[in-house]
Design a protein around this motif. Sequence first.
Motif, mmCIF file in Angstrom:
data_model
loop_
_atom_site.group_PDB
_atom_site.id
_atom_site.type_symbol
_atom_site.label_atom_id
_atom_site.label_comp_id
_atom_site.label_asym_id
_atom_site.label_seq_id
_atom_site.Cartn_x
_atom_site.Cartn_y
_atom_site.Cartn_z
ATOM 1 N N LEU A 14 40.977 10.349 13.032
ATOM 2 C CA LEU A 14 40.203 10.794 11.879
ATOM 3 C C LEU A 14 40.576 10.044 10.619
ATOM 4 O O LEU A 14 41.744 9.744 10.389
ATOM 5 C CB LEU A 14 40.396 12.296 11.650
ATOM 6 C CG LEU A 14 39.924 13.201 12.783
ATOM 7 C CD1 LEU A 14 40.112 14.656 12.379
ATOM 8 C CD2 LEU A 14 38.484 12.922 13.143
ATOM 9 N N ARG A 70 34.502 22.015 8.225
ATOM 10 C CA ARG A 70 34.772 20.740 7.549
ATOM 11 C C ARG A 70 34.198 19.595 8.369
ATOM 12 O O ARG A 70 34.033 19.690 9.574
ATOM 13 C CB ARG A 70 36.281 20.534 7.394
ATOM 14 C CG ARG A 70 36.891 21.579 6.486
ATOM 15 C CD ARG A 70 37.981 20.985 5.661
ATOM 16 N NE ARG A 70 38.338 21.860 4.563
ATOM 17 C CZ ARG A 70 39.546 22.351 4.381
ATOM 18 N NH1 ARG A 70 40.507 22.068 5.226
ATOM 19 N NH2 ARG A 70 39.794 23.120 3.355
ATOM 20 N N SER A 71 33.950 18.487 7.677
ATOM 21 C CA SER A 71 33.469 17.272 8.337
ATOM 22 C C SER A 71 34.406 16.127 8.002
ATOM 23 O O SER A 71 34.938 16.048 6.884
ATOM 24 C CB SER A 71 32.049 16.939 7.880
ATOM 25 O OG SER A 71 31.155 17.943 8.297
ATOM 26 N N TRP A 72 34.586 15.255 8.966
ATOM 27 C CA TRP A 72 35.534 14.142 8.858
ATOM 28 C C TRP A 72 34.867 12.837 9.254
ATOM 29 O O TRP A 72 34.015 12.805 10.146
ATOM 30 C CB TRP A 72 36.697 14.372 9.820
ATOM 31 C CG TRP A 72 37.425 15.643 9.564
ATOM 32 C CD1 TRP A 72 37.107 16.887 10.037
ATOM 33 C CD2 TRP A 72 38.578 15.808 8.762
ATOM 34 N NE1 TRP A 72 38.004 17.799 9.562
ATOM 35 C CE2 TRP A 72 38.920 17.170 8.782
ATOM 36 C CE3 TRP A 72 39.365 14.918 8.021
ATOM 37 C CZ2 TRP A 72 40.017 17.672 8.098
ATOM 38 C CZ3 TRP A 72 40.456 15.421 7.340
ATOM 39 C CH2 TRP A 72 40.770 16.786 7.379
ATOM 40 N N ARG A 103 43.672 13.741 7.867
ATOM 41 C CA ARG A 103 43.517 12.286 7.962
ATOM 42 C C ARG A 103 44.609 11.738 8.894
ATOM 43 O O ARG A 103 45.785 12.042 8.726
ATOM 44 C CB ARG A 103 43.653 11.651 6.587
ATOM 45 C CG ARG A 103 43.518 10.117 6.613
ATOM 46 C CD ARG A 103 43.878 9.505 5.277
ATOM 47 N NE ARG A 103 43.024 9.993 4.203
ATOM 48 C CZ ARG A 103 41.939 9.366 3.772
ATOM 49 N NH1 ARG A 103 41.574 8.235 4.304
ATOM 50 N NH2 ARG A 103 41.224 9.871 2.791
ATOM 51 N N GLY A 124 39.068 10.040 6.369
ATOM 52 C CA GLY A 124 38.990 11.014 5.289
ATOM 53 C C GLY A 124 38.063 12.176 5.593
ATOM 54 O O GLY A 124 37.121 12.057 6.376
ATOM 55 N N ARG A 125 38.358 13.285 4.930
ATOM 56 C CA ARG A 125 37.509 14.465 5.037
ATOM 57 C C ARG A 125 36.356 14.305 4.059
ATOM 58 O O ARG A 125 36.540 13.851 2.922
ATOM 59 C CB ARG A 125 38.316 15.713 4.706
ATOM 60 C CG ARG A 125 37.530 16.995 4.861
ATOM 61 C CD ARG A 125 38.434 18.215 4.788
ATOM 62 N NE ARG A 125 39.171 18.308 3.558
ATOM 63 C CZ ARG A 125 38.864 19.131 2.566
ATOM 64 N NH1 ARG A 125 37.826 19.932 2.654
ATOM 65 N NH2 ARG A 125 39.606 19.177 1.486
#
Length: 114
Positions: free
Chosen positions: A106, A88-90, A28, A108-109
């Motif tokens: 970015l 992972r995606s953000w 983040r 939050g994840r």
Amino acid sequence: MSTSTPGTGGAADEGPAAARTGHTHLFRGARLLLHGAAPALRPRALELEFSDGVQAPAELLAPVRPDDPWMLAVESYRTAAGTPLPARSWLVAGVTDREDGTELRLGGRLPDTP
């Protein structure tokens, strides 16, 4: 033969766009730069380069609704030091057009999916 990633909206003759971050992993608040003339914010496949020289495929995804945030999906990779990091995606919390490209900050994840 198309070289665009399905669902990215990229032109068939384009490969992944270059993106770079000053870190070996994402978190983040991390920032990354989409190289090229701004505005570069559109759904597209990316080749994300980390500060240790490792590259990972990624995809910039457009919001489903106009008020939703953009998303960045990064495939799994291993840092130069050997640390494995899962896909992972953000959420994208901020977008700034710069002279040398478009900067993404970015948020939050997104939760991992089983």
